[in-house]
Design an enzyme around this catalytic site. Sequence first.
Site, short mmCIF file in Angstrom:
data_model
loop_
_atom_site.label_atom_id
_atom_site.label_comp_id
_atom_site.label_asym_id
_atom_site.label_seq_id
_atom_site.Cartn_x
_atom_site.Cartn_y
_atom_site.Cartn_z
N LYS A 55 -90.21 48.78 -2.34
CA LYS A 55 -89.60 47.64 -3.26
C LYS A 55 -90.51 47.19 -4.31
O LYS A 55 -90.37 47.09 -5.54
CB LYS A 55 -89.00 46.58 -2.46
CG LYS A 55 -87.69 46.83 -2.03
CD LYS A 55 -87.24 45.41 -1.12
CE LYS A 55 -86.32 45.60 -0.17
NZ LYS A 55 -86.21 44.77 0.98
N GLN A 99 -86.74 39.80 3.97
CA GLN A 99 -86.45 41.02 4.63
C GLN A 99 -85.87 40.95 6.05
O GLN A 99 -86.56 40.08 6.85
CB GLN A 99 -87.94 41.99 4.74
CG GLN A 99 -87.87 43.39 5.32
CD GLN A 99 -86.96 44.48 4.46
OE1 GLN A 99 -86.82 44.14 3.10
NE2 GLN A 99 -86.27 45.04 4.98
N ASP A 122 -80.02 39.44 -2.67
CA ASP A 122 -79.34 40.43 -1.37
C ASP A 122 -77.80 39.89 -1.54
O ASP A 122 -76.98 40.81 -1.11
CB ASP A 122 -79.71 39.77 -0.16
CG ASP A 122 -80.87 40.76 0.46
OD1 ASP A 122 -80.66 41.91 -0.02
OD2 ASP A 122 -81.67 40.38 1.32
#
Length: 295
Positions: A55, A99, A122
């Site tokens: 990422k 995460q 997200d």
Amino acid sequence: MSEAKVIDGKAIAATVRADVAAEVKRLQASHGLTPGLAVVLVGEDPASKVYVKNKAAQTVECGMNSWEHKLPAETPEADVLALVQKLNNDPACHGILVQLPLPKHINSEKVLNSINPDKDVDGFHPVNVGRLWIGENALVPCTPTGSVILAKTVMPDLKGANAVVIGRSNIVGKPVAALLLREHCTVTIAHSRTKNIEDVVRAADLVVAAVGIPEMVKGSWIKPGAVVIDVGINRVPAENGKTKLVGDVAYEECAKVAGAITPVPGGVGPMTIACLLRNTAQAAAMQAGVKSAFA
Ligand code: GUN
């Protein structure tokens, strides 16, 4: 029956990243705005570490700022919440990704719900879930967005299509259904308790499989010419004593019947990070009050 067209997720993800890089250049040139993404990683989960590294590299490649906050596994929940607050209040940080999975002593829902919804790249915050379902400008979960982008490469006009989503999770099945509804599909959500699921799937012009059951969807379930998007990533034993990755779709059988199909790996997988970068650019534009190329 001819073989299905294979939808190349790796190549399409590269075009999404190129679009993000172009949008970043535009935001910089016209508004002096460089989008920034902060990733919070708690603990040492090996898969998460690889993911976070990828990422960060792709964020920088697209011209955006990237911050990694790596905390030890035993970090108290209060410290994680305090870090999220700090990032919420940092004007240079437009996107926050915590995460998952988090260590067991941390309440994931509490942490995710503490993220400012406008920075929730997200798309997991209840405010974004609500915005998506009522058709407001939302940050939408990445894998669902990627799945629909892939479907549209072979079915540009989804209007009126019969779409069957297999799986009803909050992170894939439900948001995919919402996005397909927004594209004017007739959407059915099938799941582990659906009766005669093969008949339900056989009516679909578009199948999105996200159940987490290896190779559950058989070739005989697929309507000839249908588009099949496989979100599953399952590690199973291979013939050589090692393991291999398979999707939720029995690929070889389904490829003989479908019009187009995504492989595993190399289908939906590469789209997730590309769509995260897209969300970060969108979040930055939204926070600056600028029209986003992606919303
Ligand atoms: N862990 C694996 N995939 C994801 C994802 O898309 N978002 C977050 N926050 N954690 C993950």
